[in-house]
Write an enzyme that holds these catalytic residues in place. Sequence first.
Site, mmCIF file in Angstrom:
data_model
loop_
_atom_site.group_PDB
_atom_site.id
_atom_site.type_symbol
_atom_site.label_atom_id
_atom_site.label_comp_id
_atom_site.label_asym_id
_atom_site.label_seq_id
_atom_site.Cartn_x
_atom_site.Cartn_y
_atom_site.Cartn_z
ATOM 1 N N HIS A 59 0.835 -1.202 0.000
ATOM 2 C CA HIS A 59 0.000 0.000 0.000
ATOM 3 C C HIS A 59 0.875 1.260 0.000
ATOM 4 O O HIS A 59 0.654 2.189 -0.768
ATOM 5 C CB HIS A 59 -0.940 0.006 1.212
ATOM 6 C CG HIS A 59 -2.124 -0.897 1.053
ATOM 7 N ND1 HIS A 59 -2.024 -2.261 1.109
ATOM 8 C CD2 HIS A 59 -3.437 -0.634 0.819
ATOM 9 C CE1 HIS A 59 -3.224 -2.801 0.926
ATOM 10 N NE2 HIS A 59 -4.102 -1.835 0.744
ATOM 11 N N LYS A 95 -9.197 -9.801 7.004
ATOM 12 C CA LYS A 95 -9.900 -10.223 8.215
ATOM 13 C C LYS A 95 -10.023 -9.070 9.189
ATOM 14 O O LYS A 95 -9.189 -8.163 9.189
ATOM 15 C CB LYS A 95 -9.160 -11.386 8.879
ATOM 16 C CG LYS A 95 -7.846 -10.981 9.531
ATOM 17 C CD LYS A 95 -7.394 -12.010 10.526
ATOM 18 C CE LYS A 95 -6.034 -11.682 11.113
ATOM 19 N NZ LYS A 95 -6.102 -10.915 12.367
#
Lengths: 290, 199
Positions: free
Chosen positions: B37, B105
């Site tokens: 990212h 998650k």
Amino acid sequence: MITEDLVREVALDLLRRTVTRLPADVEKGLKDAFESETEEVPKMQLKAILENIKLAKDNVKPVCQDTGITIFYVSMPTGVEIDVEKAITEGVRQATKEVPLRPNAVHPMTRKNPGDNVGLRMPYFNYKFWDRDYLEITVMAKGAGSENMSKLAMLTPSQGIKGIKEFVLNEVVRASGNPCPPTIVGLGIGGSADISGKLAKEALMRPIDQPNEDPEIAKLEKELKEALNELGIGPMGLGGKTTVLGVNIEYAYCHTASLPVSLNFQCWAARRGTVQIHPDGTVKHITHEG
Amino acid sequence: MAIKLKTPISEEDIRKLHAGDIVYLDGTVYTGRDEVHIHALEAIEKGGKPPVDFERMVVYHCGPIMKKVGEEWTLVAAGPTTSSRMNSLEPKFIEKFRPAGIIGKGGMSQPTVDAMKKFGAVYFAITGGAAVLAAQGVKKVHGVHWFELGMPEAIWVLEAENLGPLTVGIDSHGNSLFADVNKSVQGRLGKIREKLGIA
């Protein structure tokens, strides 16, 4: 004879067993959780968890890709003249290649990854010297998902047990689905800031079906477990009855003016393993027989 | 009823999904976590671009265990990492790269929910820790980019086949199962506090 070669071999074998198979108490806790859930979403999460545990065991593959950092607890008999630390570290290097483990250990600031899970103070060793004649090695392969949610509170004595309860409740809510629930909550109460942190982790080494020997502490463990499971965070934070598999508490006397409390989360994939090496070279696996 | 999807996924197909739907995924999936990212956004700021095109593709918050057998990488274990670590980066990542979905998650915060609504993306929740099960949904490793970031942080190009079950945790209509659970948890706190004697 306890030789460096033997210790290295045993450390490698212990790591392989520990990251590919969960302790019996944890697996039972997860099976019970699956039975107790009634809604489809938490049942599906627990079904995936149980299927995964079986797949990992059958194929000798790590239960979770985050095989953690390796924290060792070594109980030393007197008269051991070999370099136990060097041997175990070599075992970690070898396990990283052969199991394999994910190379997780990095420099904390440059984030450079040497690729073998070894670096300054990593693996980390805790030592105890005892009068038994065997060497005992316990490893915790601790993932970051649960560790990252852990917390220290320096409460004031007047906050007392109520303050401890408030802290635990707030932190479990804050962590929500992040530490891979159902988790085991390890609490270290008392000592000092650093001692409570160590105790919180040591609390996680105790099986979840073994309450604290002190009945008052055992009562608090049970009370907190029941309360946390009423939150409804559920497996993976998607809702459900099982938010924690257990609450384990260890304590130490502390300064009259302080009340340190550390909370260490353990994800459902509780990878801890213990092995003994006896003076004649016999190896006895305690948590992962067979 | 489980829904089958194959990457790349059109915005139209993504908009049909609703929080709580169960999905199984086929096609190319890219792993990407903290460093991917950071570096992808840095690359674009400097006028460059990352080595893969994320548009309408799926990014998996995952740092797998890989093993090199001969010249080929094979997947050992590939469960999700904690998505909330990417909370501060994801809205911008979605805006700049327009992925169709993120797998992870633990859920993500409101700015990501908003970005997903605006740009037509969803969040797929996969069971944390279930790494061998997840690896069964990957039939091939096509390659790796940015390997110098380390095995967990690199971009692994995976070929998914029946990857799942994935639960749509955040849909492209502003709904989040995680926010729903959090709301009901807040509602229960009063009674729990009373029981613990800390009300």
